[in-house]
Design a protein around this motif. Structure first.
Motif, PDB file in Angstrom:
ATOM      1  N   MET A  53       0.831  -1.200   0.000  1.00  0.00           N
ATOM      2  CA  MET A  53       0.000   0.000   0.000  1.00  0.00           C
ATOM      3  C   MET A  53       0.869   1.255   0.000  1.00  0.00           C
ATOM      4  SD  MET A  53      -3.266   0.724  -0.017  1.00  0.00           S
ATOM      5  CE  MET A  53      -3.341   2.309  -0.828  1.00  0.00           C
ATOM      6  N   GLY A  54       1.948   1.235   0.775  1.00  0.00           N
ATOM      7  CA  GLY A  54       2.872   2.361   0.784  1.00  0.00           C
ATOM      8  C   GLY A  54       3.503   2.589  -0.578  1.00  0.00           C
ATOM      9  N   PHE A  55       3.828   1.501  -1.259  1.00  0.00           N
ATOM     10  CA  PHE A  55       4.401   1.616  -2.605  1.00  0.00           C
ATOM     11  C   PHE A  55       3.385   2.231  -3.561  1.00  0.00           C
ATOM     12  CE2 PHE A  55       4.943  -0.063  -6.897  1.00  0.00           C
ATOM     13  CZ  PHE A  55       6.260   0.282  -7.166  1.00  0.00           C
ATOM     14  N   ALA A  56       2.125   1.806  -3.461  1.00  0.00           N
ATOM     15  CA  ALA A  56       1.084   2.327  -4.352  1.00  0.00           C
ATOM     16  C   ALA A  56       0.885   3.829  -4.144  1.00  0.00           C
ATOM     17  CB  ALA A  56      -0.227   1.577  -4.116  1.00  0.00           C
ATOM     18  N   LEU A  57       0.821   4.270  -2.887  1.00  0.00           N
ATOM     19  CA  LEU A  57       0.658   5.692  -2.605  1.00  0.00           C
ATOM     20  C   LEU A  57       1.858   6.497  -3.098  1.00  0.00           C
ATOM     21  CD1 LEU A  57      -0.828   5.506   1.016  1.00  0.00           C
ATOM     22  CD2 LEU A  57      -2.013   6.327  -1.029  1.00  0.00           C
ATOM     23  N   ALA A  58       3.055   5.965  -2.841  1.00  0.00           N
ATOM     24  CA  ALA A  58       4.261   6.669  -3.280  1.00  0.00           C
ATOM     25  C   ALA A  58       4.301   6.775  -4.799  1.00  0.00           C
ATOM     26  CB  ALA A  58       5.499   5.952  -2.753  1.00  0.00           C
ATOM     27  N   ALA A  59       3.936   5.698  -5.501  1.00  0.00           N
ATOM     28  CA  ALA A  59       3.932   5.725  -6.964  1.00  0.00           C
ATOM     29  C   ALA A  59       2.898   6.721  -7.489  1.00  0.00           C
ATOM     30  CB  ALA A  59       3.645   4.320  -7.503  1.00  0.00           C
ATOM     31  N   PHE A  60       1.736   6.772  -6.847  1.00  0.00           N
ATOM     32  CA  PHE A  60       0.666   7.690  -7.248  1.00  0.00           C
ATOM     33  C   PHE A  60       1.128   9.143  -7.138  1.00  0.00           C
ATOM     34  CE2 PHE A  60      -3.069  10.264  -6.000  1.00  0.00           C
ATOM     35  CZ  PHE A  60      -3.880  10.068  -7.111  1.00  0.00           C
ATOM     36  N   PHE A  61       1.704   9.498  -5.994  1.00  0.00           N
ATOM     37  CA  PHE A  61       2.138  10.889  -5.800  1.00  0.00           C
ATOM     38  C   PHE A  61       3.382  11.213  -6.623  1.00  0.00           C
ATOM     39  CE2 PHE A  61      -0.207  10.233  -1.695  1.00  0.00           C
ATOM     40  CZ  PHE A  61      -1.230  11.096  -2.009  1.00  0.00           C
ATOM     41  N   PHE A  62       4.233  10.224  -6.860  1.00  0.00           N
ATOM     42  CA  PHE A  62       5.400  10.448  -7.721  1.00  0.00           C
ATOM     43  C   PHE A  62       4.954  10.744  -9.147  1.00  0.00           C
ATOM     44  CE2 PHE A  62       8.612   8.813 -10.691  1.00  0.00           C
ATOM     45  CZ  PHE A  62       9.692   9.596 -10.327  1.00  0.00           C
ATOM     46  N   LEU A  63       3.934  10.029  -9.608  1.00  0.00           N
ATOM     47  CA  LEU A  63       3.401  10.264 -10.947  1.00  0.00           C
ATOM     48  C   LEU A  63       2.923  11.709 -11.095  1.00  0.00           C
ATOM     49  CD1 LEU A  63       2.384   9.291 -13.720  1.00  0.00           C
ATOM     50  CD2 LEU A  63       0.276   8.548 -12.587  1.00  0.00           C
ATOM     51  N   PHE A  64       2.189  12.208 -10.112  1.00  0.00           N
ATOM     52  CA  PHE A  64       1.691  13.582 -10.191  1.00  0.00           C
ATOM     53  C   PHE A  64       2.821  14.591  -9.987  1.00  0.00           C
ATOM     54  CE2 PHE A  64      -2.451  11.628  -9.833  1.00  0.00           C
ATOM     55  CZ  PHE A  64      -3.241  12.463 -10.599  1.00  0.00           C
ATOM     56  N   ALA A  65       3.815  14.244  -9.191  1.00  0.00           N
ATOM     57  CA  ALA A  65       4.953  15.147  -9.024  1.00  0.00           C
ATOM     58  C   ALA A  65       5.666  15.366 -10.354  1.00  0.00           C
ATOM     59  CB  ALA A  65       5.921  14.581  -7.985  1.00  0.00           C
ATOM     60  N   VAL A  66       5.788  14.305 -11.143  1.00  0.00           N
ATOM     61  CA  VAL A  66       6.434  14.427 -12.448  1.00  0.00           C
ATOM     62  C   VAL A  66       5.537  15.181 -13.428  1.00  0.00           C
ATOM     63  CG1 VAL A  66       7.290  13.126 -14.427  1.00  0.00           C
ATOM     64  CG2 VAL A  66       7.816  12.349 -12.109  1.00  0.00           C
ATOM     65  N   LEU A  67       4.250  14.882 -13.399  1.00  0.00           N
ATOM     66  CA  LEU A  67       3.317  15.517 -14.333  1.00  0.00           C
ATOM     67  C   LEU A  67       3.212  17.023 -14.106  1.00  0.00           C
ATOM     68  CD1 LEU A  67       0.338  12.969 -14.482  1.00  0.00           C
ATOM     69  CD2 LEU A  67       1.990  13.486 -16.285  1.00  0.00           C
ATOM     70  N   MET A  68       3.390  17.460 -12.856  1.00  0.00           N
ATOM     71  CA  MET A  68       3.143  18.868 -12.524  1.00  0.00           C
ATOM     72  C   MET A  68       4.408  19.716 -12.456  1.00  0.00           C
ATOM     73  SD  MET A  68      -0.030  18.991 -12.421  1.00  0.00           S
ATOM     74  CE  MET A  68      -1.105  17.608 -12.760  1.00  0.00           C
ATOM     75  N   VAL A  69       5.498  19.219 -13.021  1.00  0.00           N
ATOM     76  CA  VAL A  69       6.746  19.984 -13.010  1.00  0.00           C
ATOM     77  C   VAL A  69       6.563  21.290 -13.782  1.00  0.00           C
ATOM     78  CG1 VAL A  69       9.130  20.016 -13.817  1.00  0.00           C
ATOM     79  CG2 VAL A  69       8.214  17.966 -12.736  1.00  0.00           C
ATOM     80  N   CYS A  70       6.953  22.393 -13.163  1.00  0.00           N
ATOM     81  CA  CYS A  70       6.973  23.720 -13.793  1.00  0.00           C
ATOM     82  C   CYS A  70       5.590  24.245 -14.171  1.00  0.00           C
ATOM     83  CB  CYS A  70       7.877  23.712 -15.024  1.00  0.00           C
ATOM     84  SG  CYS A  70       9.609  23.421 -14.652  1.00  0.00           S
TER      85      CYS A  70
END
Length: 441
Positions: free
Chosen positions: A91-108
């Protein structure tokens, strides 16, 4: 009406604000909804680690029986006590992957005029489906070395999130003192100063009592040298920052600094010390140690590893408060806003919403975002790793992969984070003296 509700789930944050609610900033609602996803994942993790539910995880195809191994343990070994641990890591991996995906998408992303801002502030139903999909996929990750490797990702992420907690705590302490001193200057000074002294005394008294209890329960005469050293070092460091906070030169450079902030930082430092000592892998020096009492094969008659010991419960409460703090508030201090990559937002949208008489979320980011989208998602990523480690008590399988144990790594990460926090607070005190040309107001 139904079609309108469905469109709101797929649309932007303003649709999600009901008519009975006050008008709110679009940016605030988006942060709260992402935080809700984090809390939802935390709740699922807590449910899966409950012993009764943990046993039911046997029924998941390939999760224990029939998979041939669990955490590397062959199927003839009872893996019931490992299932909750394994589920929380997935579950921790899933949450981390989810927020990492949005962190990359929202750069700049600079303003709500960027098309990606619509993804940040809308499409919540699809985001939920994405999180569910990632979570289901995480449970099919092959065992292998996943748990051992992901443990160290959790350690690093938790260390960074503890530092974020300390930054927020320092900011909160400075704001608290500043508000009370300002109120004292405007009227009823004796009452406000009495309240200030009372709270400061309570914090220091609680810290002294906690230190005494740590010496009683986590040290033994002629043994537990490491515990004695760690408690003593942190006690000395807390004393030093308390003295520095009231030095005349510090008071001259920062009139609002004082013992209230120092007492709150001291209390938090003692908590982190307690949390670290609860991970010392020596049973005689650690009454909260929750590992199996032998090194043989796991059996159903041995005590299960649970997360709801006192340090973990306190850590869970602090985690909830800090994530809400990240979602709701921009600091009153420009330096903290720069550090946390947030800004003071305009109230023009709020006035327009009030004048229209419609209770809705208003777009307050047309001229510029109020917070760094990427950094916000990174904070939630680190928070998901922190809660993962908290719910598993920072435990990992031993070399035989048959016993869950708490390594010294967890102890030193927490102790080093407490030292980093004290140094950070000390820097906030001496920075105006070291860099007199900079504005630290």
């Amino acid at each position: 009406m139904l079609s309108l509700q469905v469109s709101c789930l797929c649309g932007s944050a303003p649709c999600l604000l009901c008519g009975c609610c006050p008008s709110a900033k679009n940016s605030t609602i988006s942060r709260l909804l992402f935080t809700f996803f984090l809390f939802l994942g935390t709740l699922v993790s807590i449910i899966m680690i409950i012993p009764g539910v943990e046993k039911e995880l046997h029924k998941l195809p390939g999760f224990c029986e029939g998979s041939g191994s669990v955490l590397g343990v062959q199927s003839h070994v009872d893996c019931g006590s490992f299932l909750g641990h394994k589920a929380v890591y997935r579950m921790g991996f899933a949450l981390a992957a989810f927020f990492f995906l949005f962190a990359v998408l929202m750069v700049c992303v600079r303003s709500s005029k960027d098309p990606r801002a619509a993804v940040q502030n809308g499409f919540w139903f699809f985001k939920f489906l994405a999180l569910v999909g990632i979570t289901v996929g995480a449970f099919y990750i092959p065992d292998g070395a996943f748990t051992s490797v992901w443990f160290y990702f959790g350690v690093v992420g938790s260390f960074l999130f503890i530092l974020i907690q300390l930054i927020l705590l320092i900011d909160f302490a400075h704001s608290w003192s500043q508000v009370w001193l300002h109120n004292a200057g405007e009227g009823n000074a004796k009452g406000w100063y009495a309240a200030l002294c009372t709270v400061t005394f309570i914090f220091y008294a609680a810290s002294v009592a906690a230190v005494a209890l740590l010496y009683v329960y986590y040290t033994k005469p002629g043994a537990c040298t490491e515990g004695k050293a760690l408690i003593s070092i942190n006690l000395i460091l807390c004393f030093i920052v308390s003295v520095v906070s009231i030095l005349p030169k510090i008071q001259e450079a920062q009139p609002h600094s004082g013992l209230l902030q120092a007492s709150l930082i001291t209390l938090y430092t003692i908590y982190v010390t307690w949390s670290a000592l609860a991970n010392v892998p020596i049973q005689s020096c650690n009454p909260t140690l929750l590992v199996r009492n032998n090194t043989g094969s796991a059996t159903a008659t041995q005590p299960l590893t649970t997360w709801w010991d006192a340090p973990s419960i306190v850590g869970l409460v602090i985690f909830i408060l800090c994530t809400l703090f990240i979602s709701l508030r921009s600091s009153d201090h420009p330096q903290v806003n720069k550090l946390m990559l947030t800004e003071e937002s305009t109230e023009a949208g709020a006035e327009a919403a009030v004048e229209s008489g419609v209770h809705r979320a208003y777009d307050n980011e047309q001229d510029g975002v109020c917070y760094n989208y990427t950094f916000f998602h990174i904070c939630l990523l680190l928070a998901s790793l922190y809660i993962m480690m908290t719910l598993t008590n920072w435990y990992r399988p031993d070399e035989s992969l048959q016993v869950l144990k708490s390594p010294w790594t967890a102890v030193w990460v927490k102790i080093c984070s407490s030292w980093a926090g004290l140094l950070l607070y000390l820097w906030t005190l001496v920075a105006p003296l070291v860099l007199p040309d900079r504005d630290f107001s």
